[in-house]
Structures are given as C-alpha cells and as structure tokens.
Design a protein around this motif. Sequence first.
Motif, mmCIF file in Angstrom:
data_model
loop_
_atom_site.group_PDB
_atom_site.id
_atom_site.type_symbol
_atom_site.label_atom_id
_atom_site.label_comp_id
_atom_site.label_asym_id
_atom_site.label_seq_id
_atom_site.Cartn_x
_atom_site.Cartn_y
_atom_site.Cartn_z
ATOM 1 N N PRO A 157 -8.281 13.439 12.396
ATOM 2 C CA PRO A 157 -8.338 14.742 11.709
ATOM 3 C C PRO A 157 -6.965 15.090 11.149
ATOM 4 N N PRO A 158 -6.902 16.057 10.228
ATOM 5 C CA PRO A 158 -5.610 16.410 9.632
ATOM 6 C C PRO A 158 -4.647 16.917 10.700
ATOM 7 N N ALA A 159 -3.377 16.579 10.548
ATOM 8 C CA ALA A 159 -2.344 17.142 11.418
ATOM 9 C C ALA A 159 -1.865 18.428 10.774
ATOM 10 N N GLY A 160 -1.952 19.514 11.516
ATOM 11 C CA GLY A 160 -1.751 20.822 10.912
ATOM 12 C C GLY A 160 -0.337 21.143 10.482
ATOM 13 N N ASP A 161 0.649 20.574 11.144
ATOM 14 C CA ASP A 161 2.009 21.040 10.978
ATOM 15 C C ASP A 161 2.667 20.708 9.630
ATOM 16 N N ALA A 162 2.782 19.436 9.326
ATOM 17 C CA ALA A 162 3.689 18.982 8.260
ATOM 18 C C ALA A 162 3.373 19.547 6.875
ATOM 19 N N ASP A 163 4.285 19.293 5.930
ATOM 20 C CA ASP A 163 4.078 19.642 4.522
ATOM 21 C C ASP A 163 2.932 18.818 3.952
ATOM 22 N N TRP A 164 2.411 19.256 2.810
ATOM 23 C CA TRP A 164 1.201 18.630 2.294
ATOM 24 C C TRP A 164 1.368 17.134 2.042
ATOM 25 N N LYS A 165 2.534 16.755 1.548
ATOM 26 C CA LYS A 165 2.691 15.370 1.140
ATOM 27 C C LYS A 165 2.638 14.431 2.343
ATOM 28 N N SER A 166 3.375 14.766 3.377
ATOM 29 C CA SER A 166 3.365 13.848 4.516
ATOM 30 C C SER A 166 2.076 13.983 5.319
ATOM 31 N N PHE A 168 0.832 -1.205 0.000
ATOM 32 C CA PHE A 168 0.000 0.000 0.000
ATOM 33 C C PHE A 168 0.864 1.251 0.000
ATOM 34 N N GLU A 169 1.855 1.281 0.869
ATOM 35 C CA GLU A 169 2.701 2.474 0.966
ATOM 36 C C GLU A 169 3.546 2.658 -0.292
ATOM 37 N N PHE A 170 3.957 1.556 -0.884
ATOM 38 C CA PHE A 170 4.715 1.632 -2.140
ATOM 39 C C PHE A 170 3.924 2.392 -3.197
ATOM 40 N N ALA A 171 2.685 1.972 -3.381
ATOM 41 C CA ALA A 171 1.853 2.603 -4.407
ATOM 42 C C ALA A 171 1.508 4.040 -4.021
ATOM 43 N N LEU A 172 1.198 4.233 -2.757
ATOM 44 C CA LEU A 172 0.832 5.575 -2.300
ATOM 45 C C LEU A 172 1.981 6.547 -2.527
ATOM 46 N N ILE A 183 -0.909 14.451 3.988
ATOM 47 C CA ILE A 183 -1.870 13.601 3.276
ATOM 48 C C ILE A 183 -1.535 12.132 3.492
ATOM 49 N N ARG A 184 -0.264 11.841 3.423
ATOM 50 C CA ARG A 184 0.169 10.457 3.650
ATOM 51 C C ARG A 184 -0.321 9.959 5.006
ATOM 52 N N ARG A 185 -0.114 10.762 6.022
ATOM 53 C CA ARG A 185 -0.516 10.366 7.376
ATOM 54 C C ARG A 185 -2.022 10.138 7.454
ATOM 55 N N ARG A 186 -2.744 11.060 6.853
ATOM 56 C CA ARG A 186 -4.208 10.979 6.929
ATOM 57 C C ARG A 186 -4.714 9.721 6.232
ATOM 58 N N ILE A 187 -4.170 9.433 5.083
ATOM 59 C CA ILE A 187 -4.618 8.263 4.337
ATOM 60 C C ILE A 187 -4.252 6.983 5.083
ATOM 61 N N LEU A 188 -3.081 6.984 5.686
ATOM 62 C CA LEU A 188 -2.725 5.782 6.447
ATOM 63 C C LEU A 188 -3.612 5.642 7.681
ATOM 64 N N SER A 189 -4.077 6.752 8.205
ATOM 65 C CA SER A 189 -5.039 6.688 9.307
ATOM 66 C C SER A 189 -6.363 6.091 8.836
ATOM 67 N N ALA A 190 -6.791 6.517 7.661
ATOM 68 C CA ALA A 190 -8.001 5.934 7.078
ATOM 69 C C ALA A 190 -7.822 4.431 6.908
ATOM 70 N N ARG A 191 -6.651 4.070 6.427
ATOM 71 C CA ARG A 191 -6.371 2.646 6.249
ATOM 72 C C ARG A 191 -6.502 1.887 7.562
ATOM 73 N N GLY A 195 -7.486 3.989 1.963
ATOM 74 C CA GLY A 195 -6.615 2.979 2.536
ATOM 75 C C GLY A 195 -6.848 1.644 1.891
ATOM 76 N N PHE A 196 -7.682 1.620 0.853
ATOM 77 C CA PHE A 196 -7.730 0.443 0.009
ATOM 78 C C PHE A 196 -7.892 0.946 -1.409
ATOM 79 N N THR A 197 -8.236 0.090 -2.323
ATOM 80 C CA THR A 197 -8.072 0.437 -3.725
ATOM 81 C C THR A 197 -9.333 0.158 -4.511
#
Lengths: 236, 236
Positions: B74-83, A211-215, B85-93, B150-152
Amino acid sequence: MTQQTEPARRKPLNRDRVLRAAVALADRAGIEALSMRSLAHELDVVPMALYKHVANKEQLLDGMVDVIVGEIDPPAGDADWKSAIRRRILSARRALLRHPWASRVIESRTSPTPGVLDYLNSIIGMFRAGGLSADLTHHAMHALGSRVWGFTQELFPASPGPAPADADPQALAALLGEMATRYPHIIEIVLARPHDGESVVGQGCDDQFEFEFALDLLLDGFERLHRQGWTSAERF
Amino acid sequence: MTQQTEPARRKPLNRDRVLRAAVALADRAGIEALSMRSLAHELDVVPMALYKHVANKEQLLDGMVDVIVGEIDPPAGDADWKSAIRRRILSARRALLRHPWASRVIESRTSPTPGVLDYLNSIIGMFRAGGLSADLTHHAMHALGSRVWGFTQELFPASPGPAPADADPQALAALLGEMATRYPHIIEIVLARPHDGESVVGQGCDDQFEFEFALDLLLDGFERLHRQGWTSAERF
DNA sequence: CAACCAAGGTGTACGTCGTACACCTTTGCG
DNA sequence: CGCAAAGGTGTACGACGTACACCTTGGTTG
C-alpha cells in the motif's frame, strides 16, 4: 496438353506469398482468426502445404513481423539526431497502426528476428552518430522500451533467448563474429555496460538499474513540467 | 456415519482456492503449463468442476492478476509524491518479478479488473495529492505506460473495451456513477482531457498526443544528460 | 527421350485445448 | 423428512498445431 486437369494452373506458393497472405488475413479478420487452417484455406491449399514454406506457426508470426518492420521508413539523413530518431519512431508507429495486431505479435515474440535487429541496430546507430556515448545510448534504448516501435512494452525478456547452451563454442564464436559485422551498434552497446563481468555474450545488463533510470527520468520530467506550470496547450 | 465413502472428506473448492492454486502452478510450472485440465488435476478435481467457480479461462487469468496486484505494498503516507510513487512502483516491480509470468498475463488482458483499477486509481491519487494537475497527471500515466507495473508496455488498448454498445443507457449511467465513487481519480483524469468532445465515457484521449508527449520527454531527457556529459556512475 | 529426383502439395491421424450439457451427490434448511 | 441449491462428474464436440507417409509435378541429365 500440358494442363488438362485444372481450369487454371496454380502457380506454386513461396514463403513471401505465404507471409503476405497472412498479413492480409490478420488485417482483415484479426489476428485471432489467423490459424494455419484458415490461412491455408485463403491460399486454396491444404493446411500442411504451408509447412513447406514456414517451419511452424511461430516462424510464420516472426515472418509477419518482419514484413511490417519492412514498412518502416529508412532513416532521413539530414536532420539532427533527435528529430531524425523522432521521425523514424513515428514512422514505426504509423506502420504499426496500419496493422493493429502487430504490436501484440511483436510483444509475444520470444527472440528477435533479423529484420527487428536491423531496425534496432539502425536506431542505435542514430544515437551514436549524434555523439551520445554507448553507455548512455544503452540506457536510452531501455528507457524507450517498446516505444521504439511506436507502442510501449519491454523489448525482450533476455537478449538472445535462454543462452545457447547447445552449440559448440567454435560455432558460437563464429556466430558472434557474424553478428558483430551485421549489427555492430548492437554489439557495441551490449558490451558497453561496465559492471557484471558476465561470460561471453552480453547479459551483463542490470535490469533494475535500467528500470530505475527510465523511471527517474520520467518522474523528474513530470516534476520539471509541474514546477513550470506546464499545460497541454504548450509544446515543451 | 457421516463420511464412509472417502478416506478423507474433501473440503469444497471456492474461487479463492482456485486462484491461489493457479498462481502456485504458474509459478512452479510456467504459465504455458497452466490449463484448465492441469489446474483441475492439481486440485484433485475434474476439469469441469472449475467452471463452478470461474466463468472461463479468461476470468481465471483476470483473477490471478488480481492476486498479484494484491501483493503490491500500500502507499507509504509520509514521503513527497515523487518518492512515494517511486517506492510504490518499485514494489509493484518486486511483486511482478516474484511471478515471472505475471507481466505477460497483464499484457494479454483485454479489459481491466477491479484490483487493477484500484491500483491505478491510487497511483493517480498520489500524483494529484502532490499537486499535479489532472491534465498533467493524465499524460504522466500514459508516459509511464506499463512502467507503473514495474515493467514496460501499453496499459490498455482502449479503456473499457470496445464501447459497451449492448446495455441500455440507464444501466450504463448507473455503472458510471458506481465507478465515479469507487475510482474518483480515474474518472477525473479521463474527463480532464479538453479536446475531442467525445460522447459519454472518456475515450476523448488523443493517443498520438500521448505518445509524442512521452517520446519527447524521454528524448529531451537523453539530450540533457548528453549535454551534461552524464555517465552511469552518477545518479541524476 | 526416358529416368530420375527434389520441391511442392495432399490426406489422415493424434494429442491438446476450452467448454457445453446433462447428470449425480452432498449439504443445509424449513 | 424432504427438497432445493450448490458443488462435482462424465461424456462429447469442435477447434487447434503438426507428425508422417504419400502422391504429383517439372526440370535436369545420362
């Protein structure tokens, strides 16, 4: 007087005619209108007659999927791996767009049919023929996910269902051997994952990693396009 | 003598308790074991009692999805957009992995619920806050597909269902205004696509383009990794 | 040519599902 | 006190998938 009773003698059903009729009915009336009863009615037959040709409705749907998979163009031998794969996947997409219910049915299948395995096997073979490693190919297949079908969704919950705990180990080994000759590429990438020395059949596949690879591949791609000031007018 | 009949007076049901019980039952017994009857039994109530709180089973499933969506951080306010979003999506997962039935139910939904729209809207907002154009963000959302969950899988067949041909145009305009204030980011990217000057509400979205965009992004990514001799030991 | 048998088609019936509809019970408020 | 709404009940209907016992064919073989 070999045919006195009926105005026209009905030729017997077979699995193929059942499947084609099912596909046609789903195309015309929608997948939700496809029931064993409605399909039987379509074929001028009583519902239970269908069960002489398909084991149950699940197998009917499996068979319908294989009919659609059979409509995907075979690989074009000439081009480089990337455009060959691209063409093949877009062909799959066209087939699925012809039957709008098909993607939902593929999604709902719980274990792959032979036709599906053939298709996946051949896509994997195209990556390998292009020189990509088994490992990278494995990740690529996961990253594509259902996009190999021309739509988007996870391939299968767990490769061969919930681990055949029933059969004896000898029959299982025979089955594995059979698969190895029929789907060599699948076997190769399933066994290619290094970590998680799981038991016999694959399963040593780290979903979280995939999952992380594709993401990350996607997010990095977005970032690259963003930095380049990409707009949708251009191809990249 | 306000309570003579029952050993313990039952406090009345409400929509929330129904939804939570449904989620718990699906977690415990699997989604296929969730029927209006089994759920009612679980709540010590007769099946038809549920219909005082949810319109039908579809709405029950919609509500269950929103319960799970509510578990995403909820979104973490601090980081850059990429990480971020990454964090949020992995939370959804993680939320979806806690409820193995949830991805299949999300897949099966035919039109999005408010909670789902909130989540998508906020992801889009994170892209936009990172400076990506509405256009690029639009494509990015399509490319992510169900990976935002978090899935496809494909997000929705067509955004708001089969075009509300029923309601009068005035009510439709009001609805659009309401959406614009509640889901500004969604509206923005829906209207952002330049080509296909379709009628009122979005739909001017070229599926084929979106599909090829994502496909090529992935194939190019594979090629790049391949040329670099990437192996799964490395992050890229 | 008669006997047979498997393959294919039938009819009935069961249990499950979602839910329409009419009804009763409880509760809070004027 | 009385009454309306909100919440819970009971019965019933029409789908669904499919088990099971049965009948009807047509081709093979003694």
